[in-house]
Design an enzyme around this catalytic site. Sequence first.
Site, mmCIF file in Angstrom:
data_model
loop_
_atom_site.group_PDB
_atom_site.id
_atom_site.type_symbol
_atom_site.label_atom_id
_atom_site.label_comp_id
_atom_site.label_asym_id
_atom_site.label_seq_id
_atom_site.Cartn_x
_atom_site.Cartn_y
_atom_site.Cartn_z
ATOM 1 N N PRO A 66 0.832 -1.204 -0.020
ATOM 2 C CG PRO A 66 -0.634 -1.717 1.459
ATOM 3 C CD PRO A 66 0.591 -1.917 1.030
ATOM 4 C CB ALA A 67 1.224 4.080 0.839
ATOM 5 N NE ARG A 68 1.426 3.511 -6.796
ATOM 6 C CZ ARG A 68 0.085 2.975 -6.782
ATOM 7 N NH1 ARG A 68 -0.131 2.066 -5.538
ATOM 8 N NH2 ARG A 68 -1.002 3.139 -7.595
ATOM 9 C CG LEU A 69 5.307 3.301 1.559
ATOM 10 C CD1 LEU A 69 5.156 3.458 3.117
ATOM 11 C CD2 LEU A 69 6.264 4.193 1.154
#
Length: 225
Positions: free
Chosen positions: A199-202
């Site tokens: 999630p959240a590009r992490l």
Amino acid sequence: MDATIISQPEPHKLKVLQHQQYVTPEHLTPMTSQPSPLDQFQSWFKEAVDKKVQEPDAVTLATATAKGVPSARVVLFKEVDPRGFIFFTNYTSRKSQELSENPHAALAFYWREIHRSVRVVGRVEQLSPEENATYFKSRPVESQLGAWASRQSSVIEEGTLEERLKKVTEKFGNDVPAPPFWGGWRIIPDEVEFWLGKPARLHDRIHYVRADTDSDDWKIERLSP
């Protein structure tokens, strides 16, 4: 997992406003990764098959001319052995011509259903005629005949391919030898990255780098997303 949302503010312009969010419960770290990227790949590929990923063997192959002009296309990965990743093609095709000029290539697997990707960079070598013949015999007869009929990447007129296929079918029947202009390439990896969507590009990214050209030792490091 959110849907991809697009807009078209002008007739000839399209924008992606929102992309899906990745949700994966597992984590990928140097401690949880296998010492060899080839073993890690086999583990992930088996999971992709078990989890019913659509065409897990489809992979983007990037090549470049001697002057560095790149090109990319999707091919079918066929085997991973202790030396590297293998696919088969026509040796007169554009990809083969570029690999002959510039013997380096990159692969990119993307398994959407499980939010995983594998990236490979390495040197290339042609398989032996014996290896080519062994694999060629395992192919369906229709595919064997198609290999003879197609002059891959060349421009043809309408009906030409059908005529060639008819001629080679009449010539070989069901006993089709391996064409001398057709065979396999092996990509010997010097760098392999495993990517796990978060999630959240992490995202989790694990990077293997070969210690030396002739070594089987690998340095494993975590990359920033």
